[in-house]
Design an enzyme around this catalytic site. Structure first.
Site: not given
Length: 99
Positions: A62-64, A66, A90
């Site tokens: 996961v990141c901010r 995708g 996120m």
């Protein structure tokens, strides 16, 4: 590349499943909150820490938004690691977070 929606992942987290969630955002980004149980490994460290991943375990990246987690997932998949990208990151996460 395999993907999972934030809604699907949230249901699994809330059901108490033991998941290997890896947050690849930068330090200042994770200070705003992470998915409970997630481990922080910044994207820039993924290649040097590939030995931290077990080939028999699934991982959820996961990141901010995708994009970075997609790059991390693709890299890990190339190394024989079962990595799934969390679509929307996120920005789409509506579940609980922890500091």
């Amino acid at each position: 590349m395999k993907t999972i929606t934030t809604e699907e992942l949230q249901k699994r987290v809330e059901a108490g499943e033991q998941l290997n969630i890896i947050d690849v955002r930068e330090e200042e980004e994770v200070s705003a909150g992470m998915i409970p149980g997630a481990k922080h490994i910044p994207l820039g460290e993924i290649d040097s820490r590939v030995g931290d991943f077990s080939k028999g375990q699934p991982y959820y990246m996961v990141c901010r938004s995708g994009a970075r987690s997609g790059r991390a997932s693709a890299f890990l998949n190339d190394q024989g690691i079962d990595a799934t990208n969390v679509e929307g990151g996120m920005l789409s996460w509506n579940g609980e977070t922890r500091a």
